[in-house]
Design a protein around this motif. Structure first.
Motif, PDB file in Angstrom:
ATOM      1  N   MET A  89       0.828  -1.208   0.000  1.00  0.00           N
ATOM      2  CA  MET A  89       0.000   0.000   0.000  1.00  0.00           C
ATOM      3  C   MET A  89       0.861   1.256   0.000  1.00  0.00           C
ATOM      4  SD  MET A  89      -3.338  -0.393   2.389  1.00  0.00           S
ATOM      5  CE  MET A  89      -2.868  -1.816   3.361  1.00  0.00           C
ATOM      6  N   ALA A  90       0.541   2.158  -0.908  1.00  0.00           N
ATOM      7  CA  ALA A  90       1.312   3.396  -1.001  1.00  0.00           C
ATOM      8  C   ALA A  90       1.053   4.258   0.236  1.00  0.00           C
ATOM      9  CB  ALA A  90       0.909   4.146  -2.264  1.00  0.00           C
ATOM     10  N   PHE A  91       2.116   4.862   0.747  1.00  0.00           N
ATOM     11  CA  PHE A  91       1.981   5.694   1.936  1.00  0.00           C
ATOM     12  C   PHE A  91       2.300   7.133   1.568  1.00  0.00           C
ATOM     13  CE2 PHE A  91       2.599   6.808   6.439  1.00  0.00           C
ATOM     14  CZ  PHE A  91       1.561   6.089   6.975  1.00  0.00           C
ATOM     15  N   THR A  92       1.739   7.580   0.428  1.00  0.00           N
ATOM     16  CA  THR A  92       2.028   8.929  -0.067  1.00  0.00           C
ATOM     17  C   THR A  92       1.098   9.943   0.593  1.00  0.00           C
ATOM     18  OG1 THR A  92       0.427   8.678  -1.825  1.00  0.00           O
ATOM     19  CG2 THR A  92       2.676   8.007  -2.328  1.00  0.00           C
ATOM     20  N   PRO A  93       1.487  11.245   0.558  1.00  0.00           N
ATOM     21  CA  PRO A  93       0.600  12.283   1.124  1.00  0.00           C
ATOM     22  C   PRO A  93      -0.777  12.245   0.462  1.00  0.00           C
ATOM     23  CG  PRO A  93       2.744  13.206   0.593  1.00  0.00           C
ATOM     24  CD  PRO A  93       2.765  11.804   0.081  1.00  0.00           C
ATOM     25  N   ALA A  94      -0.810  12.051  -0.885  1.00  0.00           N
ATOM     26  CA  ALA A  94      -2.097  12.038  -1.588  1.00  0.00           C
ATOM     27  C   ALA A  94      -2.981  10.914  -1.068  1.00  0.00           C
ATOM     28  CB  ALA A  94      -1.868  11.882  -3.093  1.00  0.00           C
ATOM     29  N   ALA A  95      -2.388   9.734  -0.842  1.00  0.00           N
ATOM     30  CA  ALA A  95      -3.152   8.583  -0.358  1.00  0.00           C
ATOM     31  C   ALA A  95      -3.801   8.913   0.978  1.00  0.00           C
ATOM     32  CB  ALA A  95      -2.243   7.362  -0.225  1.00  0.00           C
ATOM     33  N   ILE A  96      -2.999   9.568   1.876  1.00  0.00           N
ATOM     34  CA  ILE A  96      -3.524   9.895   3.205  1.00  0.00           C
ATOM     35  C   ILE A  96      -4.610  10.968   3.094  1.00  0.00           C
ATOM     36  CG2 ILE A  96      -2.939  10.830   5.479  1.00  0.00           C
ATOM     37  CD1 ILE A  96      -0.064   9.726   4.936  1.00  0.00           C
ATOM     38  N   VAL A  97      -4.304  12.048   2.343  1.00  0.00           N
ATOM     39  CA  VAL A  97      -5.256  13.156   2.216  1.00  0.00           C
ATOM     40  C   VAL A  97      -6.583  12.660   1.657  1.00  0.00           C
ATOM     41  CG1 VAL A  97      -5.774  15.263   0.932  1.00  0.00           C
ATOM     42  CG2 VAL A  97      -3.535  14.993   2.022  1.00  0.00           C
TER      43      VAL A  97
END
Lengths: 109, 229
Positions: B1-9
């Motif tokens: 699972m990607a843990f990028t800022p976009a994913a979180i936002v």
């Protein structure tokens, strides 16, 4: 403490899911492992192997998203709408018809 | 699972929007305010307003997908709670579910085939009457596109809550069992939300129908794909 319980119960759901997926992979069944996990949890509840209180607060989360389609793809919308209405008519009519018939039989006897 | 800022936002934004929409719905209890509709519209508006590409938004998608499996397993809980209702009305419920699931699979497949859609799209339309997590997993299993399948699930749901009441009235389906099973088997969770407006027994019937239709649909979809394609 409620949040801890929900997390624990989510882990239980994951447990059932993993078992379901293992069974699916092992037996090469043509249905999703999650459905097998669902059947296992339902059986465990029915057979009182696993009490309802230990799973009741488990959170459910479903989110949907939509890509756009153009041209002929637009025709898929009326197809889905009509097919849904056919589904509803069949399910609603069949269940009501059978329910009324068995009610009438009971009155006769 | 990607843990990028976009994913979180975007996963947080999605859940937050849904929570707010659900709060509004519970406050007013009007069908057009169904949180799935309002949250979807609000999210689309936000994405268009800030010019967010679909791919960026969907970086949170892997996170969402991780919850689909447990969501299916969790369906066992409402079914277990309604087990007495199910036992008492086993035959009519079973008849309704079988008729509805078969009618849905056959009509969906035949219409898409007649209009010459590709096999991938036919398989994507197939599970439309099933609840979202099941439909997406069934689509994956039989070779459809899961994200597009979720869209058709929503279209089926909106059809059920917006047109369903007129159809039920037209066909004189006026009992709790007929309305509940009809709504639940064709329009899953959204149909069940509509059934709540008719009364608690309609809602229970619809909840049972949604779950059983999901199980039977998952079982029969591969068979329907094999038989009808």
């Amino acid at each position: 403490m409620k949040i801890v319980r929900i997390i624990l119960q989510l882990l239980v759901l994951y447990g059932f899911l993993l078992i379901g997926e293992a069974i699916q992979a092992l037996l090469q069944l043509p249905m999703p492992g999650s459905i097998i996990g669902f059947l296992l949890l339902f059986s465990a509840l029915l057979l009182k192997i696993y009490p309802l209180e230990w799973i009741d607060a488990g959170a459910r989360s479903v989110v949907d998203y939509g890509p756009l389609f153009s041209g002929k793809g637009v025709l898929l919308l009326p197809i889905v709408i009509i097919s849904t209405l056919i589904t509803m008519a069949a399910a609603g009519f069949a269940s009501q018809y059978i329910a009324n018939r068995s009610a009438a039989q009971k009155e006769e006897s | 699972m990607a843990f990028t800022p976009a994913a979180i936002v975007f996963s947080v934004l999605t859940v937050a929007t849904y929570v707010i929409a659900n709060f509004v719905y519970l406050r007013f209890r009007k069908t057009p305010l169904n949180p799935v509709i309002t949250a979807t519209v609000a999210l689309v508006a936000i994405l268009i307003l800030f010019d967010v590409p679909y791919e960026t938004y969907m970086e949170g998608g892997d996170w969402v997908a991780a919850f689909l499996g447990p969501a299916v397993v969790a369906l066992a809980v409402p079914l277990y709670k309604h087990r007495e209702l199910l036992q008492k009305n086993l035959v009519p419920i079973a008849a309704g579910i079988v008729a509805g699931v078969i009618a849905g699979l056959v009509s969906g497949t035949l219409f898409t085939r007649w209009l010459g859609f590709t096999e991938e799209l036919i398989l994507t339309v197939l599970p439309k009457s099933l609840t979202t997590p099941v439909a997406m997993q069934v689509a994956t299993t039989i070779g459809g596109i899961p994200s597009l399948a979720a869209v058709f699930v929503m279209v089926a749901g909106f059809t059920g809550i917006l047109l369903g009441p007129y159809l039920l009235q037209l066909l004189n389906i006026d009992s709790s069992i007929g309305r509940g099973i009809g709504l639940g088997a064709s329009a899953h969770g959204l149909g069940t939300a509509k059934a709540f407006e008719y009364g608690p027994e309609d809602a229970s019937m619809s909840s049972v129908a949604m779950t059983l239709a999901a199980v039977l649909g998952a079982l029969l979809s591969p068979l329907a794909a094999w038989l009808l394609l």
